[in-house]
Design an enzyme around this catalytic site. Sequence first.
Site, mmCIF file in Angstrom:
data_model
loop_
_atom_site.group_PDB
_atom_site.id
_atom_site.type_symbol
_atom_site.label_atom_id
_atom_site.label_comp_id
_atom_site.label_asym_id
_atom_site.label_seq_id
_atom_site.Cartn_x
_atom_site.Cartn_y
_atom_site.Cartn_z
ATOM 1 N N ASP A 22 0.885 -1.226 -0.014
ATOM 2 C CA ASP A 22 0.175 -0.121 0.024
ATOM 3 C C ASP A 22 0.828 1.220 0.061
ATOM 4 O OD1 ASP A 22 -1.310 -2.175 0.860
ATOM 5 O OD2 ASP A 22 -2.177 -1.164 2.620
ATOM 6 N N GLU A 202 -10.682 -2.667 4.497
ATOM 7 C CA GLU A 202 -9.386 -2.163 4.659
ATOM 8 C C GLU A 202 -9.110 -0.676 4.197
ATOM 9 O OE1 GLU A 202 -6.275 -5.979 4.704
ATOM 10 O OE2 GLU A 202 -6.888 -5.353 2.751
#
Length: 539
Positions: A22, A202
């Site tokens: 990420d 998420e």
Amino acid sequence: EAMLAWQRTAYHFQPEKNWMNDPDGPLFHMGWYHLFYQYNPDSAIWGNITWGHAVSTDLIHWLYLPLAMVPDSWFDINGVWTGSATILPDGQIVILYTGDTDTVDAVQVQNLAYPANLSDPLLLDWVKYPGNPVIVPPPGINSSEFRDPTTAWFGPDGTWRITLGSKVNTTGISLVYQTTNFTSYELLDGVLHGVPGTGMWECVDFYPVAIDGSTGLDTSVNGPGVKHVLKASLDDNKHDYYAVGTYDAVNDRWTPDNPEEDVGIGLRVDYGRFYASKSFYDQNKKRRILWGWIAETDSEDDDIEKGWASVQTIPRTIVFDNKTGTNILQWPVEEIESLRLNKTEFQGIELAPGSIVPLDINGTATQLDITAEFEVDTETILDLDATDVSYNCSGAAAERGTLGPFGLLVLANDALDELTPIYFYIAKATDGTLKNFFCADKTRSSMATSVERRVYGSEVPVLDGENFSMRVLVDHSIVESFAQGGRTVITSRIYPTQAIYGAARLFLFNNATQVNVTATVNVWQLNSAFIHPYPLDQI
Ligand code: FRU
């Protein structure tokens, strides 16, 4: 060997080696854009997660910096996971991130960090607040399903809010915390939003957009003329979903404009290989910018062999689409145009049903910025009965339909046995209305074994008077494709074995059986961004 070396991108951000996931805590400070990212310093597979760090003055030319945060404290010893930055009105910067406490209990807690020296433009040193963690999982929440705090926004009551994802049974939810000082937090009653059946959320992202589509907004902006986007990354299917709605800042509730297109069951940020995206407000150019993680679609063994895994997307500006009123528009930041080298123009190319036309660009076709417009002969369409009614980017581009597919073949070899079609496909419903699809076909992108082969894509609104238009960025093994000004976006990670280096070519194609298409295309070769370490010894 040469094939693996060729796969490395030339103008997308990727670390020198090893694993990345990420994007984290993007921000602009003292003339520099900062990008942090989930990084394994030791291997090309996920683990030992630290925050890698890079800076750029233009979001394109990056410099690697030393790791910003490593898992060295009890509250993050199993990983310095995803988080976000907030710039306070007095210029202070705070970062909230998830720490995984240890491998046995694996409790996810939220931690505070800040720069040791705000007057350092590079923000090299980060301090983890000694009182960490600042938030622990509340009663009723599974301690391993509680992560990824957002950028904070300022509420009408004069206190800050953050939100973060979790789930209850199979309902994905976003919890809201209130704070005045970023060290102590209060969980607010209820949730910002939740959607049954969507599972763990998420990397929640939550931000305002201007309804007139004119500009990006800082995260705390609300009021008339503003809508709010809520995005969740669904752990269950690894896709980023968003919806546009209204935020009630008094009760901390967000409501989707269209409940049938709610978060996780409606629009996706990107219909390709794309996950865990995060936006930030760029106070430098007054725009909102989105980053996303492009994961691999080959085997772990191949990643270990090539020594790296994953790339970040080109940062994209986000605005609300005031023409459709239903979606955001994503577009590569304007700075990427500074990489444009020679331009080749192709005007009025007639594509009869079944045709393939090479586009000779006088050079290699591995680093390109392409804009293409397709005009279809609408007269023919009006006369037709319903066609391909149930199409939904379901067939590969080799399958012919009545009104599609037509578009580009990128990273194709001369023999056309390796190619990636990026295309439109029109379906005509029984009631006569047209549905337009934008798709990317990875079924023939690579002759390698153990790589993903599938067709990505979705519907794209094409309004009255608009031609079909796409912009496609080709960067070795990454293809980012934007339809209709960024209404529908598809990112592809591909692994060509033949269509590489000087053998890569670009074509137009029309594989429809019934419709003539006229194409106008501009192709720029793009320079490399030459990402390299910042020469710290020279400061
Ligand atoms: C999303 C994610 C986050 C987590 C991080 C760990 O890809 O699973 O939820 O914080 O990655 O690396």
